[in-house]
Design a protein around this motif. Structure first.
Motif, PDB file in Angstrom:
ATOM      1  N   LEU A   7      49.106  66.251  52.645  1.00 44.68           N
ATOM      2  CA  LEU A   7      47.798  65.643  52.891  1.00 44.68           C
ATOM      3  C   LEU A   7      47.889  64.144  53.104  1.00 44.68           C
ATOM      4  CD1 LEU A   7      45.747  67.478  50.112  1.00 44.68           C
ATOM      5  CD2 LEU A   7      45.691  67.922  52.570  1.00 44.68           C
ATOM      6  N   LEU A   8      48.840  63.505  52.406  1.00 43.51           N
ATOM      7  CA  LEU A   8      48.940  62.042  52.435  1.00 43.51           C
ATOM      8  C   LEU A   8      50.321  61.611  52.904  1.00 43.51           C
ATOM      9  CD1 LEU A   8      47.395  61.339  48.918  1.00 43.51           C
ATOM     10  CD2 LEU A   8      46.226  61.152  51.103  1.00 43.51           C
ATOM     11  N   GLU A   9      50.374  60.414  53.470  1.00 44.61           N
ATOM     12  CA  GLU A   9      51.656  59.790  53.761  1.00 44.61           C
ATOM     13  C   GLU A   9      52.089  59.021  52.523  1.00 44.61           C
ATOM     14  OE1 GLU A   9      52.241  57.588  57.360  1.00 44.61           O
ATOM     15  OE2 GLU A   9      50.726  58.771  58.393  1.00 44.61           O
ATOM     16  N   TRP A  10      53.394  59.008  52.251  1.00 44.71           N
ATOM     17  CA  TRP A  10      53.901  58.334  51.064  1.00 44.71           C
ATOM     18  C   TRP A  10      53.717  56.830  51.178  1.00 44.71           C
ATOM     19  CZ3 TRP A  10      54.515  58.997  46.293  1.00 44.71           C
ATOM     20  CH2 TRP A  10      55.239  58.087  45.536  1.00 44.71           C
ATOM     21  N   ASN A  11      53.380  56.244  50.046  1.00 45.72           N
ATOM     22  CA  ASN A  11      53.227  54.803  49.936  1.00 45.72           C
ATOM     23  C   ASN A  11      53.542  54.442  48.489  1.00 45.72           C
ATOM     24  OD1 ASN A  11      52.288  52.183  49.610  1.00 45.72           O
ATOM     25  ND2 ASN A  11      50.530  52.494  50.938  1.00 45.72           N
ATOM     26  N   GLU A  12      54.481  53.525  48.279  1.00 39.81           N
ATOM     27  CA  GLU A  12      54.864  53.112  46.927  1.00 39.81           C
ATOM     28  C   GLU A  12      53.669  52.631  46.107  1.00 39.81           C
ATOM     29  OE1 GLU A  12      57.830  52.943  45.061  1.00 39.81           O
ATOM     30  OE2 GLU A  12      58.678  54.234  46.606  1.00 39.81           O
ATOM     31  N   ALA A  13      52.658  52.098  46.774  1.00 33.85           N
ATOM     32  CA  ALA A  13      51.474  51.598  46.060  1.00 33.85           C
ATOM     33  C   ALA A  13      50.763  52.716  45.297  1.00 33.85           C
ATOM     34  CB  ALA A  13      50.510  50.935  47.040  1.00 33.85           C
ATOM     35  N   LEU A  14      50.990  53.972  45.688  1.00 34.13           N
ATOM     36  CA  LEU A  14      50.367  55.100  44.991  1.00 34.13           C
ATOM     37  C   LEU A  14      50.865  55.236  43.554  1.00 34.13           C
ATOM     38  CD1 LEU A  14      50.498  57.790  47.827  1.00 34.13           C
ATOM     39  CD2 LEU A  14      48.499  56.489  47.073  1.00 34.13           C
ATOM     40  N   LEU A  15      51.984  54.593  43.246  1.00 35.13           N
ATOM     41  CA  LEU A  15      52.547  54.688  41.898  1.00 35.13           C
ATOM     42  C   LEU A  15      51.908  53.716  40.912  1.00 35.13           C
ATOM     43  CD1 LEU A  15      56.317  55.149  42.737  1.00 35.13           C
ATOM     44  CD2 LEU A  15      54.636  56.895  42.120  1.00 35.13           C
ATOM     45  N   GLN A  16      51.038  52.860  41.397  1.00 35.90           N
ATOM     46  CA  GLN A  16      50.350  51.917  40.522  1.00 35.90           C
ATOM     47  C   GLN A  16      49.087  52.565  39.962  1.00 35.90           C
ATOM     48  OE1 GLN A  16      51.592  48.973  39.591  1.00 35.90           O
ATOM     49  NE2 GLN A  16      53.355  49.612  40.803  1.00 35.90           N
ATOM     50  N   PRO A  17      48.992  52.683  38.630  1.00 37.22           N
ATOM     51  CA  PRO A  17      47.765  53.279  38.080  1.00 37.22           C
ATOM     52  C   PRO A  17      46.573  52.359  38.317  1.00 37.22           C
ATOM     53  CG  PRO A  17      49.198  52.506  36.320  1.00 37.22           C
ATOM     54  CD  PRO A  17      49.938  52.303  37.599  1.00 37.22           C
ATOM     55  N   LYS A  18      45.428  52.961  38.505  1.00 38.28           N
ATOM     56  CA  LYS A  18      44.208  52.172  38.665  1.00 38.28           C
ATOM     57  C   LYS A  18      43.512  52.082  37.315  1.00 38.28           C
ATOM     58  CE  LYS A  18      41.468  56.114  40.221  1.00 38.28           C
ATOM     59  NZ  LYS A  18      40.704  56.731  41.262  1.00 38.28           N
ATOM     60  N   PRO A  19      42.702  51.061  37.113  1.00 31.54           N
ATOM     61  CA  PRO A  19      42.059  50.908  35.805  1.00 31.54           C
ATOM     62  C   PRO A  19      41.020  51.990  35.542  1.00 31.54           C
ATOM     63  CG  PRO A  19      41.267  49.243  37.327  1.00 31.54           C
ATOM     64  CD  PRO A  19      42.347  49.995  38.033  1.00 31.54           C
TER      65      PRO A  19
END
Length: 133
Positions: A111-123
């Motif tokens: 569904l999504l393209e990989w992006n390292e930013a996805l590993l950052q948790p959101k508040p």
């Protein structure tokens, strides 16, 4: 009656809605799944029952660069377990279920393209939760 209604509205606005808003996307789980392939406890803490299969699906759908390694690792573990316990029907059932899901995933585009930013948790409610529980 008014007090109950008020409590329910507060619960929805301050607890339930923020919770479901936070977990609204598959990629929201990624920071919490960056654990060793054998760390079943951490996976279960985040995903509950069938955590390994859920992680496999989430990683695949998010194009995680280690998704195929994880799938192959788990398959080899199940095959080895079946060889060591050939009469264990639970192991056989788990392997069959795993192979069916693997086959479906391999036939499905992520569904999504990989992006390292996805590993950052959101508040969550203004606080950053701890990843890698």
């Amino acid at each position: 009656s008014f007090k109950i209604k008020s409590l329910l509205i507060d619960f929805w606005n301050f607890d339930a809605k923020p919770f479901f808003d936070y977990w609204s996307n598959l990629s929201d789980f990624l920071p919490f799944l960056e654990v060793d392939f054998e760390d079943y406890r951490s996976m279960n803490n985040v995903l509950g029952v069938d955590a390994i299969l859920k992680k496999m699906i989430i990683w695949w759908q998010c194009s995680h660069p280690k998704s195929l390694d994880f799938i192959n690792h788990r398959e080899q573990k199940l095959i080895a377990l079946r060889q060591s316990e050939p009469k264990n029907q639970k192991v056989e059932k788990a392997l069959i279920q795993f192979l069916e899901i693997k086959q479906r995933l391999l036939q499905t585009s992520p569904l999504l393209e990989w992006n390292e930013a996805l590993l950052q948790p959101k508040p969550y409610k203004g606080v950053f939760p701890k990843a890698n529980i």
